[in-house]
Design a protein around this motif. Structure first.
Motif, mmCIF file in Angstrom:
data_model
loop_
_atom_site.group_PDB
_atom_site.id
_atom_site.type_symbol
_atom_site.label_atom_id
_atom_site.label_comp_id
_atom_site.label_asym_id
_atom_site.label_seq_id
_atom_site.Cartn_x
_atom_site.Cartn_y
_atom_site.Cartn_z
ATOM 1 N N LYS A 137 10.067 25.392 21.245
ATOM 2 C CA LYS A 137 8.940 25.226 21.495
ATOM 3 C C LYS A 137 7.639 24.879 20.388
ATOM 4 O O LYS A 137 7.425 25.091 20.101
ATOM 5 C CB LYS A 137 8.836 25.991 22.840
ATOM 6 N N PRO A 138 7.163 23.476 20.822
ATOM 7 C CA PRO A 138 6.103 23.181 20.327
ATOM 8 C C PRO A 138 4.716 23.788 20.439
ATOM 9 O O PRO A 138 4.725 24.230 21.436
ATOM 10 C CB PRO A 138 6.051 21.566 20.543
ATOM 11 N N GLY A 139 3.784 23.958 19.936
ATOM 12 C CA GLY A 139 2.927 24.440 19.693
ATOM 13 C C GLY A 139 1.516 24.009 20.011
ATOM 14 O O GLY A 139 2.253 22.771 20.485
ATOM 15 N N LEU A 140 0.651 24.358 20.239
ATOM 16 C CA LEU A 140 -0.677 23.403 20.896
ATOM 17 C C LEU A 140 -1.262 22.632 20.019
ATOM 18 O O LEU A 140 -1.431 21.615 20.334
ATOM 19 C CB LEU A 140 -1.612 24.642 21.672
ATOM 20 N N ILE A 141 -1.039 22.895 18.415
ATOM 21 C CA ILE A 141 -1.346 22.034 17.615
ATOM 22 C C ILE A 141 -0.474 21.262 17.134
ATOM 23 O O ILE A 141 -0.784 20.074 17.424
ATOM 24 C CB ILE A 141 -1.099 22.671 16.060
ATOM 25 N N GLU A 142 0.828 21.068 17.376
ATOM 26 C CA GLU A 142 1.806 19.775 17.797
ATOM 27 C C GLU A 142 1.487 18.376 19.410
ATOM 28 O O GLU A 142 0.953 17.901 19.111
ATOM 29 C CB GLU A 142 3.233 20.512 17.595
ATOM 30 N N THR A 143 1.004 19.622 20.642
ATOM 31 C CA THR A 143 0.689 19.520 21.343
ATOM 32 C C THR A 143 -0.373 18.041 21.545
ATOM 33 O O THR A 143 -1.157 17.309 21.891
ATOM 34 C CB THR A 143 0.756 19.798 22.621
ATOM 35 N N ALA A 144 -1.347 18.602 20.949
ATOM 36 C CA ALA A 144 -2.672 17.950 20.588
ATOM 37 C C ALA A 144 -2.814 16.750 19.924
ATOM 38 O O ALA A 144 -3.000 16.182 19.100
ATOM 39 C CB ALA A 144 -4.134 19.262 20.274
ATOM 40 N N ASP A 145 -1.341 16.323 19.221
ATOM 41 C CA ASP A 145 -1.004 14.570 17.784
ATOM 42 C C ASP A 145 -1.267 14.350 18.573
ATOM 43 O O ASP A 145 -1.612 13.579 19.694
ATOM 44 C CB ASP A 145 0.211 15.254 17.964
ATOM 45 N N GLU A 185 11.248 23.844 7.956
ATOM 46 C CA GLU A 185 10.656 22.447 7.296
ATOM 47 C C GLU A 185 8.562 22.306 8.329
ATOM 48 O O GLU A 185 8.867 22.711 9.799
ATOM 49 C CB GLU A 185 10.930 21.438 7.669
ATOM 50 N N GLY A 186 8.387 22.414 7.435
ATOM 51 C CA GLY A 186 6.901 21.879 9.122
ATOM 52 C C GLY A 186 6.672 20.062 9.537
ATOM 53 O O GLY A 186 7.097 19.351 9.162
ATOM 54 N N HIS A 187 5.797 19.912 10.576
ATOM 55 C CA HIS A 187 5.422 18.691 11.186
ATOM 56 C C HIS A 187 4.449 17.981 10.730
ATOM 57 O O HIS A 187 3.515 19.180 10.729
ATOM 58 C CB HIS A 187 5.512 18.818 12.332
ATOM 59 N N THR A 188 3.716 17.065 10.283
ATOM 60 C CA THR A 188 2.894 16.599 10.375
ATOM 61 C C THR A 188 2.037 16.198 11.992
ATOM 62 O O THR A 188 3.276 15.515 12.387
ATOM 63 C CB THR A 188 3.089 15.575 9.283
ATOM 64 N N VAL A 189 0.877 17.339 11.212
ATOM 65 C CA VAL A 189 0.020 16.192 12.415
ATOM 66 C C VAL A 189 -1.295 16.281 12.204
ATOM 67 O O VAL A 189 -2.180 15.777 11.375
ATOM 68 C CB VAL A 189 -0.453 17.881 13.528
#
Length: 590
Positions: free
Chosen positions: A330-338, A374-378
């Protein structure tokens, strides 16, 4: 006399092709707005069919409208669904195919994605009868909904003429406006204008020309302007802003709004500070709306509403199997707000364990889900809000200093409502209109006594408390005027002093609080009793004195407990007891 909204025409040029609507007094017309173009269709006594086909009496060329969509009759006013694909909705409810539903004049009817409105027009010539603003309140809400779908800008304005020739001023305004604009009245010398399909710069030009014309004719004029979406996205926000800019062009909130506009399109993180209920979330929404990220997500989360584990999962997301119950990634809200804005409400309540992880996101713009390698760039802009003293939390070790500086690239301070008294009248107007619309009733008049009581109240709950108070009062006043007796204000929390509860005043000393507790207490009658006059101040003092005596009786004379029950400090309680001549109970007495 029925409420009237006039279509007006005039001299100020516009790129929008408008339709001039004139008719006999009482004539019914159907107003249709499609993709920014407003048209008007007179309604006779015979039934009129509405649809996309040219064979209908009223043609609406829109893909959501069926070839033969609905039928409208005027005696009585009813709408019937003719088997349309996308339906007919009245008051939010879909009309069954073939079924007939009665509607009121001024009530919106939705045909597919198109909103239509039946209006009863007055003759174009000024008749000397007062205009009324009731229908324009509903029309403003409809325009907000239309612009939310189409993105078309518009403006709402108030014009106040402070002289005896208000009727002549109304004629001047009517002659100066454009075919697509709407004009109504909110009382003697008070006019409301809806400038359809008008960007902010053009709206200001229209208003400056209009006011120049009024002043040339000798009228003393004040005006306020609100534009969608810059100053608000709903009727309540726009009405309040138009009134506020009219009343307080140089007020404290004018400076706050100027700062918001200045920082809205930067990449800096923003920290919004202010008491509960002052409008921090609205401020965050405005920053997002005015930024280049406006068409991207605006995601909000209350950091005080979840425990640490849930909050971490909500913010950063998780991988499948990272904890019990994580059955899927599940993606978090930080990713959702990309690409957009993440609003962290009550950021001061963010658990210490998550602060370091959030700091990394702010510095590296990389988010790592719970259980991920690993992380995702936002690309996210962070806007935070708090009613806490983060400096005190830093000193106590509850909040990281480095996170504080990263979140507060720019700090916006929202002043409490008690420091924005000049705005209260505008907020009253907006909240009354909203409450009346929600309850489908006429907006009541408000008495001067009620206005005085509202201006003098401390508002420890700020704008949120004012809104709740007005909504309750509109319900309680029935068909009559809204008076002070309908407000049910809590007198002891500071109304008599015009200040907020002492426990909310921050670092102010007990001595300072006790000294100002008596600032505005009315003069006492002989013997120390509250005054016996029938003024509002006398009534407030009598109620406050009775509340203090009742609290002392319930608490057996214990002043600390009584103060806690009343929601004030012990020093303030003693100061008010002395002012009202209430003897202090001796220790141990009951």
């Amino acid at each position: 006399m029925p409420d009237v909204v006039r279509h007006v025409t005039g001299e100020i040029d516009t790129d929008v092709a408008g339709v001039v609507v004139e008719g006999d007094d009482g004539e019914l017309v159907l107003l249709v707005s499609v993709d920014g173009h407003l048209s008007s269709h007179p309604l006779g006594s015979a039934a009129a069919t509405i649809g996309r086909s040219s064979r209908n009496d009223i043609v609406i060329d829109h893909p959501s409208v069926s070839r033969k969509h609905a039928e409208l009759t005027t005696s009585p006013l009813r709408v019937r669904d003719l088997g349309s694909t996308n339906g007919v909705r009245v008051r939010g409810e879909r009309v069954e195919p073939g079924a007939v539903t009665e509607v009121d004049v001024g009530e919106a009817v939705q045909l597919g994605d198109v909103v239509v409105l039946v209006q009863r027009l007055a003759p174009r010539a000024v008749s000397g009868k007062p205009w009324r603003g009731q229908l324009l309140d509903g029309r403003l809400a409809e325009e907000c909904a239309r612009s939310a779908r189409s993105g078309a800008p518009f403006a709402f304005a108030r014009v106040h003429v402070d002289d005896a020739s208000a009727e002549a001023a109304g004629a001047e305004i009517e002659d100066a406006l454009r075919g697509t604009d709407l004009l109504s009245s909110a009382g003697q010398g008070r006019f409301q204008l809806l400038l359809v399909d008008t960007p902010a710069a053009a709206a200001r030009t229209v208003m400056e020309r209009l006011v120049a014309r009024l002043e040339k004719a000798g009228h003393v004029t004040r005006w306020g302007l609100a534009t969608w979406p810059r100053d608000g996205t709903n009727a309540e926000q726009l009405a309040a802003h138009a009134w506020t800019s009219l009343r307080t062009p140089g007020g404290v909130m004018t400076r706050v709004r100027a700062l918001i506009e200045q920082i809205s399109d930067s990449a800096l993180s923003v920290l919004i500070r202010g008491e509960t209920g002052v409008g921090k979330e609205l401020c965050a929404e405005t920053i997002h709306r005015l930024s280049s990220r406006a068409r991207k997500p605006f995601v909000r989360i209350n950091c005080a509403a979840l425990n640490e584990q849930l909050l971490e999962s909500e913010l950063f997301g998780h991988e499948r199997g990272s904890f019990t119950g994580a059955h899927a990634a599940k993606p978090g809200l930080i990713e959702t707000a990309d690409g957009g804005t993440l609003f962290l409400d009550e950021v001061g309540d963010l658990p210490r364990g998550l602060q370091a992880k959030l700091l990394r996101v702010l510095e590296d713009r990389v988010v790592q889900r719970v259980g991920a390698v690993e992380g995702h760039t936002v690309d996210v802009r962070f806007v935070s809000a708090t009613n806490r003293s983060l400096e005190a939390d830093i000193a106590a070790g509850r909040f990281r200093r480095d996170l504080y500086f990263r979140l507060g690239g720019v700090t916006v301070e929202i002043p409490p409502l008690r420091d924005r008294v000049d705005e209260i009248d505008g907020l009253i107007e907006a909240f009354i209109a909203r409450a009346a619309t929600n309850t489908e009733r006429r907006a009541p008049e408000i008495t001067e006594a009620a206005r005085i009581a509202l201006r003098g109240h401390a508002w420890p709950g700020n704008v949120r408390e004012l809104r709740n108070t007005i909504e309750r009062a509109v319900l309680l006043c029935g068909a009559g005027p809204l008076d002070s007796e309908h407000l049910a204000l809590s007198v002891i929390d500071g109304t008599a002093t015009g200040r907020v509860d002492d426990d909310l005043d921050g670092p102010e000393s007990e001595t300072q609080r006790a000294s100002r507790a008596t600032e505005k207490i009315p003069p006492l009658a002989p013997g120390g009793a509250p005054p016996n006059d029938d003024s509002l101040r006398g009534e407030v003092a009598r109620v406050e004195s009775r509340r203090i005596n009742d609290a002392l009786a319930v608490c057996g004379g214990n002043q600390t407990r009584a103060a806690r029950m009343l929601g004030i400090s012990r020093n303030t309680l003693q100061a008010r007891m002395d002012a009202f001549g209430i003897p202090r109970p001796r220790k141990g007495s009951r």
